[in-house]
Design an enzyme around this catalytic site. Structure first.
Site, PDB file in Angstrom:
ATOM      1  CE  LYS A  63       8.427 -11.897 -14.805  1.00 51.13           C
ATOM      2  NZ  LYS A  63       8.930 -11.446 -15.877  1.00 51.13           N
ATOM      3  CG  ASP A 116      -6.394  -5.275   6.104  1.00 56.20           C
ATOM      4  OD1 ASP A 116      -5.822  -5.336   7.377  1.00 56.20           O
ATOM      5  OD2 ASP A 116      -6.805  -4.197   5.571  1.00 56.20           O
ATOM      6  CE  LYS A 119      -8.387  -3.257  14.104  1.00 60.42           C
ATOM      7  NZ  LYS A 119      -7.301  -3.622  13.210  1.00 60.42           N
ATOM      8  CE  LYS A 130     -10.656  -0.167  11.061  1.00 59.85           C
ATOM      9  NZ  LYS A 130     -10.074   0.349   9.964  1.00 59.85           N
ATOM     10  CG  ASN A 177      -0.212  -0.210   2.542  1.00 61.55           C
ATOM     11  OD1 ASN A 177       0.656   0.675   2.795  1.00 61.55           O
ATOM     12  ND2 ASN A 177      -0.439  -1.209   3.256  1.00 61.55           N
ATOM     13  CG  PHE A 217      -2.308   5.940  13.296  1.00 59.32           C
ATOM     14  CD1 PHE A 217      -1.591   5.651  14.351  1.00 59.32           C
ATOM     15  CD2 PHE A 217      -2.239   6.894  12.596  1.00 59.32           C
ATOM     16  CE1 PHE A 217      -0.631   6.595  14.739  1.00 59.32           C
ATOM     17  CE2 PHE A 217      -1.580   8.033  13.098  1.00 59.32           C
ATOM     18  CZ  PHE A 217      -0.864   7.880  14.113  1.00 59.32           C
TER      19      PHE A 217
HETATM   20  O1  PMT Z   1       2.983   6.040   6.641  1.00 56.68           O
HETATM   21  P1  PMT Z   1       2.427   7.257   6.184  1.00 56.68           P
HETATM   22  O2  PMT Z   1       2.793   7.494   4.565  1.00 56.68           O
HETATM   23  O3  PMT Z   1       3.093   8.527   6.701  1.00 56.68           O
HETATM   24  O4  PMT Z   1       1.051   7.355   6.291  1.00 56.68           O
HETATM   25  C1  PMT Z   1       0.415   7.186   7.637  1.00 56.68           C
HETATM   26  C2  PMT Z   1      -0.746   6.524   7.719  1.00 56.68           C
HETATM   27  C3  PMT Z   1      -1.736   6.916   6.961  1.00 56.68           C
HETATM   28  C4  PMT Z   1      -0.049   4.942   7.023  1.00 56.68           C
HETATM   29  C5  PMT Z   1      -0.885   6.230   9.250  1.00 56.68           C
HETATM   30  O5  PMT Z   1      -1.377   7.371   9.719  1.00 56.68           O
HETATM   31  C6  PMT Z   1      -2.036   5.291   9.496  1.00 56.68           C
HETATM   32  O6  PMT Z   1      -3.509   5.470   9.212  1.00 56.68           O
HETATM   33  N1  PMT Z   1      -1.815   3.841   9.682  1.00 56.68           N
HETATM   34  C7  PMT Z   1      -2.887   2.880   9.832  1.00 56.68           C
HETATM   35  C8  PMT Z   1      -2.893   2.297   8.398  1.00 56.68           C
HETATM   36  C9  PMT Z   1      -3.958   1.109   8.689  1.00 56.68           C
HETATM   37  O7  PMT Z   1      -3.589   0.001   8.439  1.00 56.68           O
HETATM   38  O8  PMT Z   1      -5.064   1.327   9.141  1.00 56.68           O
HETATM   39  P2  PMT Z   1      -6.358   0.177   9.106  1.00 56.68           P
HETATM   40  O9  PMT Z   1      -7.522   1.107   9.672  1.00 56.68           O
HETATM   41  O10 PMT Z   1      -6.408  -0.971   8.002  1.00 56.68           O
HETATM   42  O11 PMT Z   1      -5.859  -0.710  10.548  1.00 56.68           O
HETATM   43  C10 PMT Z   1      -6.283  -0.311  11.885  1.00 56.68           C
HETATM   44  C11 PMT Z   1      -5.104  -0.578  12.842  1.00 56.68           C
HETATM   45  O12 PMT Z   1      -4.820  -1.905  12.792  1.00 56.68           O
HETATM   46  C12 PMT Z   1      -3.934   0.101  12.567  1.00 56.68           C
HETATM   47  O13 PMT Z   1      -3.075   0.643  13.826  1.00 56.68           O
HETATM   48  C13 PMT Z   1      -3.037  -1.002  12.039  1.00 56.68           C
HETATM   49  O14 PMT Z   1      -1.542  -0.745  12.120  1.00 56.68           O
HETATM   50  C14 PMT Z   1      -3.611  -2.201  12.757  1.00 56.68           C
HETATM   51  N2  PMT Z   1      -3.473  -3.738  11.984  1.00 56.68           N
HETATM   52  C15 PMT Z   1      -3.981  -3.472  10.636  1.00 56.68           C
HETATM   53  C16 PMT Z   1      -3.969  -4.672   9.984  1.00 56.68           C
HETATM   54  C17 PMT Z   1      -3.205  -5.676  10.377  1.00 56.68           C
HETATM   55  N3  PMT Z   1      -3.076  -7.098   9.739  1.00 56.68           N
HETATM   56  N4  PMT Z   1      -2.736  -5.683  11.596  1.00 56.68           N
HETATM   57  C18 PMT Z   1      -2.714  -4.645  12.379  1.00 56.68           C
HETATM   58  O15 PMT Z   1      -2.131  -4.509  13.413  1.00 56.68           O
END
Ligand code: PMT
Length: 396
Positions: free
Chosen positions: A288, A278, A340, A336, A209, A322
């Site tokens: 390949k 995800d 979580k 969330k 991503n 986040f």
């Molecule tokens: O890296 P930058 O370019 O500075 O951009 C910042 C950002 C937009 C990436 C950052 O600020 C941000 O939003 N990070 C979270 C991105 C994300 O995965 O969001 P989510 O809504 O899909 O996940 C929610 C939370 O679960 C997040 O804290 C994520 O780290 C966590 N997660 C998600 C999926 C996974 N498999 N394991 C996780 O721990």
């Protein structure tokens, strides 16, 4: 930012003296007030006018020059400094300070200051490795003088080795840490995740991503500057590794999971700013994949949600997530926090321009467990990082 901080900078006579101009310029851009003292030899390499233009202040070279205003200059500069920085410190200047010699404006002012002194040496490798110079450096360290160690590389004389002036970024970084008044994270260990993960399809292709890691690195850096021990679990980014931080580099969500779990017991606070993928390909192709067909069906399977699993083991640790959302920001983020088991979540709308992914700025909503919302307007990720750390501190 170094708003209003008073930096007195000493510049010695060596070829790296020109790099000190960049240091002054960077300090000014961060809001610091800079006064420059040059040795006579430094003025042979680069003119005082350069530093006068960059600092906006008169540059002192001669101990006995006519004063611009009536004050005893070496004492007034020594007293006004919040930090004294010597950039491109020569073997000669290090030797003078280590042995109590004060015979020019720079060595005299250093002797008279009670401010922290940061020394960035630059000299030929043989000179730097000379036991007398090393002995002087060790002696100064014992007295509490701080050093930004020189780098390894090709020197102006053509030799290759240690002695090259440290990168300007590293010098500024050390100044920022020393001048950071808040040390409220001393004694705490903070784990931060940053950047994307990549999920390999075959030896050539992968799913990922747009995360650059900037948000997570900003949090790690501010926590370090505030005195925390920091563990940074970083997905692949093009950012410079942070100094004085334990960095664990990972590629996939699976690697990130292992790294987070291996370090979880050691930390008091976890901030999950990373954007892990995800889903991952159900089957990795060791060869390949050929593009023989017009369509290709790729089956994906869900990755472990690392944060959700941390939520289940949370105990009395602080857990911050986040949320990157393209719609229903508040509702999705609120879900969330509870799902979580977080203390709060930082929600960014990744559809808005100039914030979120990749940019230097962000604009977010901080949402508590009880649904309280704080709208944080657009600001730099570094400024936002400090706000997030303030919020965490208010919960401790
Ligand atoms: O890296 P930058 O370019 O500075 O951009 C910042 C950002 C937009 C990436 C950052 O600020 C941000 O939003 N990070 C979270 C991105 C994300 O995965 O969001 P989510 O809504 O899909 O996940 C929610 C939370 O679960 C997040 O804290 C994520 O780290 C966590 N997660 C998600 C999926 C996974 N498999 N394991 C996780 O721990």
């Amino acid at each position: 930012m170094l708003n209003g901080k008073k930096v007195v900078m000493g510049i010695c006579g060596g070829i790296a003296a020109y790099k000190a101009a960049d240091v002054v310029s960077r300090l000014k851009k961060q809001g610091a007030e800079v006064d420059v003292i040059m040795t006579r030899s430094a003025a042979n390499f680069i003119t005082p006018l350069t530093f006068q233009s960059l600092s906006g202040n008169h540059v002192v070279v001669d101990m006995f020059e006519k004063p611009v205003s009536w004050e005893i200059k070496h004492i007034s500069l020594a007293k006004k400094a919040d930090i004294f920085v010597i950039v491109s410190a020569t073997a000669d200047m290090i030797g003078k300070i280590a042995n109590g010699i004060a015979d020019d404006m720079l060595s005299t002012t250093v002797m008279a200051t009670k401010a922290p002194v940061l020394i960035a040496p630059a000299m030929n490798t043989n000179m730097y490795e000379n036991p007398i110079v090393q002995n002087n450096i060790d002696k100064l360290k014992k007295y509490g003088y701080l050093f930004t160690e020189p780098a390894y590389g090709r020197l102006a004389c053509g030799d290759v080795g240690y002695g090259k002036l440290a990168a300007v970024d590293d010098i500024i970084d050390d100044i920022s840490v020393i001048l950071n008044d808040k040390k409220d994270y001393k004694g705490l260990t903070v784990m931060v995740t940053a950047g994307p993960t990549i999920e390999a399809i075959d030896p050539v292709r992968y799913i990922t991503n747009h995360s650059s890691g900037k948000m997570g690195y900003a949090i790690a850096k501010c926590a370090r500057n505030r005195g925390a021990e920091v563990i940074l679990i970083s997905g692949p980014t093009s950012l410079k590794p942070l100094r004085n931080v334990k960095v664990v580099n990972v590629l996939s969500n699976h690697d990130m999971y292992d790294a987070v779990m291996n370090n979880f017991d050691d930390c008091d606070i976890v901030v999950k700013a990373a954007a892990p993928a995800d889903y991952r390909p159900l089957k990795y192709s060791s060869q390949k994949i050929k593009k023989d067909d017009d369509n290709l069906v790729l089956y994906l399977e869900k990755n472990i949600d690392i944060l959700k699993e941390l939520g289940e083991r949370k105990g009395d640790k602080i857990l911050v997530g986040f949320a990157a959302e393209s719609q229903d920001l508040i509702k999705n983020a609120k879900d969330k926090v509870l799902k979580k088991n977080l203390d709060f979540i930082v929600a960014n709308n990744i559809m808005s321009k100039d914030t979120g992914f990749k940019s230097d700025d962000n604009a977010v909503c901080i949402i508590d467990r009880d649904g309280g919302i704080d709208n944080i307007p657009r600001m730099s990720k570094i400024e936002l990082a400090d706000i997030i750390l303030d919020k965490i501190k208010s919960l401790k």
